[in-house]
Design an enzyme around this catalytic site. Structure first.
Site, PDB file in Angstrom:
ATOM      1  N   GLU A  56       0.830  -1.203   0.000  1.00  0.00           N
ATOM      2  CA  GLU A  56       0.000   0.000   0.000  1.00  0.00           C
ATOM      3  C   GLU A  56       0.866   1.256   0.000  1.00  0.00           C
ATOM      4  OE1 GLU A  56      -2.852   2.199   3.260  1.00  0.00           O
ATOM      5  OE2 GLU A  56      -2.911   0.023   3.094  1.00  0.00           O
TER       6      GLU A  56
ATOM      7  N   GLU B 127      -2.350  10.411   5.031  1.00  0.00           N
ATOM      8  CA  GLU B 127      -3.413  10.152   5.993  1.00  0.00           C
ATOM      9  C   GLU B 127      -3.393  11.312   6.978  1.00  0.00           C
ATOM     10  OE1 GLU B 127      -4.379   6.026   7.355  1.00  0.00           O
ATOM     11  OE2 GLU B 127      -2.281   5.720   6.858  1.00  0.00           O
TER      12      GLU B 127
END
Length: 709
Positions: free
Chosen positions: A358, A363
């Site tokens: 990933e 984030e």
């Protein structure tokens, strides 16, 4: 040590305090420093307000919610000593910081910022600042247009995050370097320079700098959505760009959320039915003025029985089976929600999903709005950065990733914040996801702060100019493979991981994991399980997780942080180690070398071992023993016990306070004499072994303050 600014002038520092004020662990206190030189200690409780006074003041900040207030024009030099991430408020000149992954940021003054040995981000802000690194891998943030900064302590493993419109390649940086005696001067603008003390031009390499995006590496645009209108994919007409769920079937909860992350939302559209048998009428998507807004809001009480256990309605978009790309540049421009519990992200994964592979381009969590969390998960390993957002984190910003066959670099507002070799598992196309999660990593949501909005101005993708990019435009069906498992993905569920002879980045699994870094300067990170983490040889950085951790640095000068779980066993091993604990009742043992051990908020057992150690108990009722060597012990708040024995050499206790319940423990059968020497009490056990209680009057000590056990 005296530090000098770019003109060679010494930086002013606060004098050692002669008068001190201590708060308690209760928090919510307003504490005013006495006239200086003085100090005020928050005591570790949340929400304290520390107020300055005339003269030199030192403010000890131990909780992220503490604040410091100093009036303009107040005399003296003001210094904050922070054990958490901290940005200097107005009218405070200096900052000393410690703690792994913390940031230490200045203000508009000429700041002196000094960090410990944990690996931190250091940013002076506007002004002619002096930035002092430690033994850890620090990141120095320097922006052209903000003054002439000086860096001390730069070494291999550190990085300089340099923003300058004229310096976007390492070759340009090299051309701007000049050797000035023992220092390197880098001309970062027509009127500014950055001085790196005690370095040579020849020692710098490209990996020492994080620079602005070099757009000459980009080729043609491969995806350009300005969101002038929202284009959800239509499975009947096969038109549109964005899917709005994970495609596991209308009646499957995994279509609408990643439950293993502790998320509390369902990703819905206006026709979401849940188990109700009819649309519930929650549409998280709206589009106006070229901005896509994803709104998260609580489900109505009457609908909760139909939402697969979700308590919030929110939205996500992804290009799985529609647009996927290998190598290139990917960027989002977005304004982030500020509601407590908000967790927006922009990320990429392969299709079909590969466990633990990933790219987290960004984030963000509203409870820590100053940090851009970037991650490169390679399946069994992870490289990550908690990058400080300089300037105002509110409003629209860009978050990007440049992915090549050799390296991957993450960007905030066009400025690199982390670069790393491309993981071996990243040689396949991935698809894009932008989502607004609630809860999980974002923390428990505050319903009173919702509805909340995640606003997306655009999402762009570019090929690389070298022709290596692979782009896939596809036509998906309604039946799709399982969704990804993150962000962030749980790493492999425990087991054993063995490092190599090189410098490894090793991530523990979701279950109990055993990691041995082996040789090299390794970075080891725990997770939620009961992890056993061993540094092996080399100067290692070891970060515990949210569960119990058994950590041993072994050989080398290691930086060990127990993480948030508490009740950890933290051992330095050989070398000069820095060990930091947090919540719970932890055991800290320096072992060999000159170690620095810092307890957390619980009742700790702290032992220095051999060498000249520094022990800090923190809050709680701690037991501290310097063991052998000439040690310095600070108990902090709580009723602490300071242990000594014949053969312990000379130990100094800086804050013995019998009124708080502090006591001294000697071994059974130990003979000793007590005396007053100036302001201090001396416990003399013979053979050169003493314990010195600083600023304590022997005549004022109560019965039982020293005991044998």
């Amino acid at each position: 040590m005296t530090y000098f600014n770019y003109l060679g002038q010494p930086m002013a520092e606060s004098a050692s305090p002669t008068n001190n004020v201590f708060g308690s662990s209760a928090g919510g206190e307003t504490l005013t420093a006495p006239n200086g030189p003085s100090s005020v200690d928050s005591g570790g409780g949340p929400g304290d307000v520390l107020i300055g006074s005339p003269g030199d003041n030192i403010f000890y900040v131990k909780d992220p919610s503490d604040t410091v207030r100093v009036d303009a024009g107040q005399s003296g030099v003001k210094t904050v000593v922070a054990f958490t991430s901290f940005t200097l408020p107005a009218n405070v000149e200096n900052l000393t910081s410690s703690g792994a992954f913390n940031y230490a940021a200045g203000n508009n003054l000429d700041n002196l910022i000094i960090v410990g040995n944990d690996g931190e981000m250091i940013y002076g802000g506007p002004g002619n600042d002096v930035l002092v690194g430690g033994f850890g891998n620090d990141s120095f943030i320097v922006n052209a247009g903000e003054g002439n900064d000086v860096i001390y302590g730069f070494h291999a493993g550190d990085t300089i995050r340099l923003t300058s419109p004229t310096l976007t390649t390492f070759q340009a940086v090299q051309s701007a370097m000049t050797q000035v005696g023992p220092d390197v001067s880098i001309k970062i603008s027509a009127s500014e320079q950055l001085i790196v003390r005690n370095t040579t031009v020849g020692q710098f390499a490209s990996h020492d700098f994080l620079l602005a995006l070099d757009k000459s590496q980009l080729g043609a645009s491969t995806l350009d959505d300005e969101f002038d209108s929202f284009q959800p994919y239509n499975f009947t007409t096969h038109t549109g760009l964005w899917r709005t769920d994970f495609g596991q079937g209308r009646d499957n909860p995994d279509t609408y959320t990643l439950r293993q992350n502790g998320e509390q939302q369902a990703y819905v559209t206006a026709d979401f039915q849940g188990t109700a048998g009819h649309p519930l009428g929650y549409n998280p998507f709206s589009d106006a003025n070229g901005v896509l807004t994803i709104t998260a809001r609580p489900f109505a009480q009457a609908d909760l029985q139909s939402t697969f256990g979700a308590t919030y309605a929110s939205g996500m978009i992804n290009t799985r089976g529609i647009f996927e790309q290998e190598y290139g540049y990917f960027e989002i421009r977005a304004a982030l929600p500020t509601a407590t519990g908000a967790w927006p992200a922009f990320w990429m994964v392969p299709d079909p999903n590969t466990q633990g592979v990933e790219a987290d381009i960004t984030e963000n969590i509203a409870i820590n709005p100053n940090i851009d969390f970037v991650r490169a998960y390679g399946g069994g390993s992870a490289v990550f950065a908690n990058a400080l957002k300089t300037g105002d984190p509110g409003g629209f910003h860009t978050y990007g990733m440049l992915w090549t066959a050799q390296t991957v670099t993450f960007y905030y507002d066009g400025q690199a914040v982390m670069t790393t070799p491309t993981p071996a598992t990243w040689h396949q196309p991935m698809y894009l996801i932008a989502n607004f999660a609630v809860g999980g990593f974002g923390g428990n949501p505050d319903a009173s702060q919702f509805p909340a909005n995640f606003q997306i101005d655009y999402i762009h993708a570019f090929a690389l100019a070298d022709g290596s990019t692979v782009v896939q435009h596809m036509t998906p069906t309604s039946q799709d493979p399982p969704p990804p498992t993150s962000p962030p993905p749980p790493p492999p569920s425990g087991g054993s991981v063995q490092g190599t002879a090189g410098d490894d980045q090793l991530q523990a699994g979701a279950g109990a994991t055993s990691i041995d870094g082996g040789a090299g300067n390794d970075t080891i990170t725990g997770w939620a399980g009961g992890d056993v983490l061993r540094g092996g040889d080399g100067n290692d950085v070891i970060q515990g997780g949210s569960g119990f951790d058994d950590i041993n640095g072994n050989k080398g000068d290691d930086n060990i942080d127990g993480g948030s779980g508490g009740d950890d066993w933290l051992v330095g091993g050989q070398g000069n180690d820095v060990i930091t604990a947090h919540a719970g009742g932890n055991i800290l043992y320096g072992n060999l070398g000159n170690d620095t051990l810092t307890g957390g908020s619980g009742a700790e057992l702290i032992r220095g071992g051999q060498g000249d150690d520094v022990l800090k108990g923190g809050d709680g009722n701690d037991w501290l023993s310097g063991d052998r060597g000439n040690d310095t012990l600070t108990g902090g708040a709580g009723a602490d016990i300071f242990h000594t024995f014949q053969g312990a050499d000379i130990d100094v206790v800086t804050d013995f306070n019998a009124a708080e319940g502090d006591r001294v423990q000697v071994d059974p059968g130990t003979t000793y004499t007590l005396s007053q020497s100036g302001a201090d009490v001396i416990i003399d056990m013979g053979a050169g072994s003493e314990m010195i209680l600083k600023n304590v009057q022997l005549s004022s000590l109560p019965a039982g303050w020293i005991f044998a056990a």
